[in-house]
Design a protein around this motif. Structure first.
Motif, PDB file in Angstrom:
ATOM      1  N   LEU A 142       8.754  -9.112  -8.384  1.00  0.00           N
ATOM      2  CA  LEU A 142       8.321 -10.281  -7.955  1.00  0.00           C
ATOM      3  C   LEU A 142       6.684 -10.799  -7.687  1.00  0.00           C
ATOM      4  N   GLY A 143       5.952  -9.816  -8.622  1.00  0.00           N
ATOM      5  CA  GLY A 143       4.454 -10.822  -8.383  1.00  0.00           C
ATOM      6  C   GLY A 143       3.624 -10.184  -7.271  1.00  0.00           C
ATOM      7  N   ILE A 144       4.441  -8.847  -6.527  1.00  0.00           N
ATOM      8  CA  ILE A 144       3.676  -8.954  -5.288  1.00  0.00           C
ATOM      9  C   ILE A 144       2.736  -7.362  -5.777  1.00  0.00           C
ATOM     10  N   PRO A 145       1.286  -7.594  -5.282  1.00  0.00           N
ATOM     11  CA  PRO A 145       0.476  -6.424  -5.745  1.00  0.00           C
ATOM     12  C   PRO A 145       0.776  -5.342  -5.646  1.00  0.00           C
ATOM     13  N   SER A 146       0.291  -4.143  -5.925  1.00  0.00           N
ATOM     14  CA  SER A 146       0.128  -2.917  -4.792  1.00  0.00           C
ATOM     15  C   SER A 146      -1.137  -1.795  -5.374  1.00  0.00           C
ATOM     16  N   ILE A 147      -1.476  -1.007  -4.425  1.00  0.00           N
ATOM     17  CA  ILE A 147      -2.403   0.150  -4.841  1.00  0.00           C
ATOM     18  C   ILE A 147      -1.797   1.415  -4.266  1.00  0.00           C
ATOM     19  N   THR A 148      -2.145   2.662  -4.911  1.00  0.00           N
ATOM     20  CA  THR A 148      -1.449   3.607  -4.163  1.00  0.00           C
ATOM     21  C   THR A 148      -2.507   5.181  -4.445  1.00  0.00           C
ATOM     22  N   HIS A 149      -2.650   5.611  -3.069  1.00  0.00           N
ATOM     23  CA  HIS A 149      -2.988   6.357  -2.937  1.00  0.00           C
ATOM     24  C   HIS A 149      -2.493   7.958  -3.211  1.00  0.00           C
ATOM     25  N   GLU A 150      -3.393   9.008  -3.488  1.00  0.00           N
ATOM     26  CA  GLU A 150      -3.162  10.125  -4.320  1.00  0.00           C
ATOM     27  C   GLU A 150      -3.311  11.661  -3.326  1.00  0.00           C
ATOM     28  N   GLN A 151      -2.560  12.315  -2.658  1.00  0.00           N
ATOM     29  CA  GLN A 151      -2.976  12.705  -1.364  1.00  0.00           C
ATOM     30  C   GLN A 151      -3.629  14.325  -1.777  1.00  0.00           C
ATOM     31  N   THR A 152      -2.219  14.437  -2.791  1.00  0.00           N
ATOM     32  CA  THR A 152      -2.418  16.674  -3.732  1.00  0.00           C
ATOM     33  C   THR A 152      -3.532  16.178  -4.377  1.00  0.00           C
ATOM     34  N   VAL A 153      -3.869  17.731  -4.742  1.00  0.00           N
ATOM     35  CA  VAL A 153      -4.464  17.812  -6.082  1.00  0.00           C
ATOM     36  C   VAL A 153      -4.472  17.717  -7.251  1.00  0.00           C
ATOM     37  N   VAL A 160       1.454  -1.611  -0.131  1.00  0.00           N
ATOM     38  CA  VAL A 160       0.255   0.503   0.077  1.00  0.00           C
ATOM     39  C   VAL A 160       0.937   1.223  -0.057  1.00  0.00           C
ATOM     40  N   SER A 161       0.716   1.953  -0.687  1.00  0.00           N
ATOM     41  CA  SER A 161       1.431   3.181  -1.282  1.00  0.00           C
ATOM     42  C   SER A 161       0.624   4.315  -0.735  1.00  0.00           C
ATOM     43  N   PHE A 162       1.324   5.082  -0.262  1.00  0.00           N
ATOM     44  CA  PHE A 162       0.691   6.861  -0.142  1.00  0.00           C
ATOM     45  C   PHE A 162       1.590   7.741  -0.891  1.00  0.00           C
ATOM     46  N   GLY A 163       2.341   7.453  -2.082  1.00  0.00           N
ATOM     47  CA  GLY A 163       3.431   8.617  -2.576  1.00  0.00           C
ATOM     48  C   GLY A 163       4.399   8.424  -1.851  1.00  0.00           C
ATOM     49  N   GLY A 164       5.941  10.008  -2.802  1.00  0.00           N
ATOM     50  CA  GLY A 164       6.363  10.090  -2.362  1.00  0.00           C
ATOM     51  C   GLY A 164       7.625   8.718  -3.156  1.00  0.00           C
ATOM     52  N   TYR A 165       8.564   9.468  -3.037  1.00  0.00           N
ATOM     53  CA  TYR A 165      10.307   8.852  -3.670  1.00  0.00           C
ATOM     54  C   TYR A 165      10.261   7.527  -3.021  1.00  0.00           C
ATOM     55  N   LEU A 166       9.512   6.863  -1.843  1.00  0.00           N
ATOM     56  CA  LEU A 166      10.157   5.776  -1.096  1.00  0.00           C
ATOM     57  C   LEU A 166       9.051   4.789  -1.647  1.00  0.00           C
ATOM     58  N   ALA A 167       8.516   4.924  -2.384  1.00  0.00           N
ATOM     59  CA  ALA A 167       7.047   4.342  -2.747  1.00  0.00           C
ATOM     60  C   ALA A 167       7.780   3.988  -3.998  1.00  0.00           C
ATOM     61  N   VAL A 168       8.536   4.416  -5.225  1.00  0.00           N
ATOM     62  CA  VAL A 168       9.275   3.783  -5.963  1.00  0.00           C
ATOM     63  C   VAL A 168       9.736   2.616  -6.228  1.00  0.00           C
TER      64      VAL A 168
END
Length: 339
Positions: free
Chosen positions: A114-125, A97-105
């Motif tokens: 590795l075949g591990i699924p992800s979702i991400t959340h965008e906080q900004t407009v 579960v990603s919340f953006g930012g360079y660490l998420a990349v």
């Protein structure tokens, strides 16, 4: 028991969701940065708050592309990918579960390999650079603001709202008429602090001031003795109470504080960071057009700060009707994707 990796640049929102999942017996492992600034040995607010909540914290040594010219920092880009890959192999999560930012990349792309699924959340407009990149590798993209949908693939994108602290949702609309709350974010803003220190002789004649400085300027702030002046480094409970009670909030225009001010219809003076990706803080501030005076950093001075506060007090905020159930919506999305 399902196991998830949480990572990204906006840990306040992420922590609300992680705590809710923890109560339902999900195991959360946190990929974050222990130190906020390059060469800084102090623990970041992220590290302190995440570990205090009882989550395992993995310090990720990742670099970023945007406006990075130091070759030592650029070397951290491949290091971050390698470290993410090894940590994911070690922990074998069911999802990311990603919340953006360079660490998420590096985390999301390594997970994809590795075949591990992800979702991400965008906080900004607007679309953050990191989220725009990893949008090609994630299953779903959750956004806080309805107008953000246009930046991402429609078949992947859903409006969830921003997970915010429950104390904000239940906040009373009452406020102290002459109370000004000043914050530069959890680490503070030296630029804002300098202007505030110089403006205090005028401000304290008319207003009660609560000043959250961050750790770098707290010694200077504590040396100021005045009945109308209160200061602290950072304390989440104090910050929430100050936001709720203030007549005007002076702040940067980060994703989280902007959304909370919008939920509260709080008058504010916003000083966007000018160098962030895609000028996203200015776009965040513009979303609060009826309740915010935008003060560009290059125009910030003691006199413009004082006049902006006066202008903010004269505003008539129009409620934005932002989603208040961001945590619930994101929890539902996580369960749909990883169970």
């Amino acid at each position: 028991m399902k196991k998830l990796v949480f990572t990204g640049g906006h840990h306040t929102s992420a922590l609300e969701v992680a705590i809710a999942l923890q109560k339902e017996d999900w195991q959360i492992i946190w990929f974050g940065h222990r130190h906020s600034l390059w060469g800084d040995s102090s623990d970041s607010a992220e590290y302190r708050e995440v570990t205090a909540a009882g989550f395992k914290f993995c310090n990720l040594y990742a670099g970023k592309f945007y406006r990075t010219y130091n070759p030592l920092k650029l070397i951290l880009i491949p290091v971050g990918f390698l470290q993410s890959l090894l940590l994911l192999l070690l922990h074998r999560p069911d999802g990311i579960v990603s919340f953006g930012g360079y660490l998420a990349v590096p985390t999301v792309i390594s997970g994809w390999l590795l075949g591990i699924p992800s979702i991400t959340h965008e906080q900004t407009v607007v679309a953050g650079l990191a989220n725009k990149l990893i949008s090609y590798f994630v299953k779903k993209i959750a956004v806080s603001w309805p107008e953000s949908i246009r930046y991402y693939p429609k078949d992947k994108t859903i409006v969830t709202g921003l997970p915010i602290r429950p104390e904000i949702i239940t906040a009373s609309k009452s406020q102290t008429r002459n109370l000004i709350y000043i914050t530069g974010g959890k680490n503070g803003s030296h630029v804002i602090n300098k202007a505030v220190f110089s403006a205090l002789p005028k401000l304290l004649k008319k207003y009660q001031v609560i000043h959250q400085t961050g750790f770098r300027d707290i010694k200077i702030a504590r040396s100021i003795k005045h009945a109308n002046y209160e200061t602290f480094d950072y304390d989440s409970a104090k910050a929430i109470n100050s936001i709720k009670e203030a007549a005007v909030v002076i702040s940067r225009a980060g994703a989280h504080i902007t959304y909370e001010l919008g939920v509260l219809s709080k008058r504010c003076v916003l000083i966007p960071i000018p160098w962030v990706s895609h000028n996203e803080q200015l776009k965040n501030a513009q979303a609060l057009s009826s309740q915010a005076i935008i003060l560009p950093q290059n125009l910030l001075s003691p006199s413009t700060l004082v006049s902006s506060i006066k202008s903010a007090l004269a505003l008539h905020p129009v409620p934005l009707n932002l989603p208040l159930d961001g945590t619930k919506n994101l929890l539902q999305l996580i369960k749909e994707q990883f169970t």
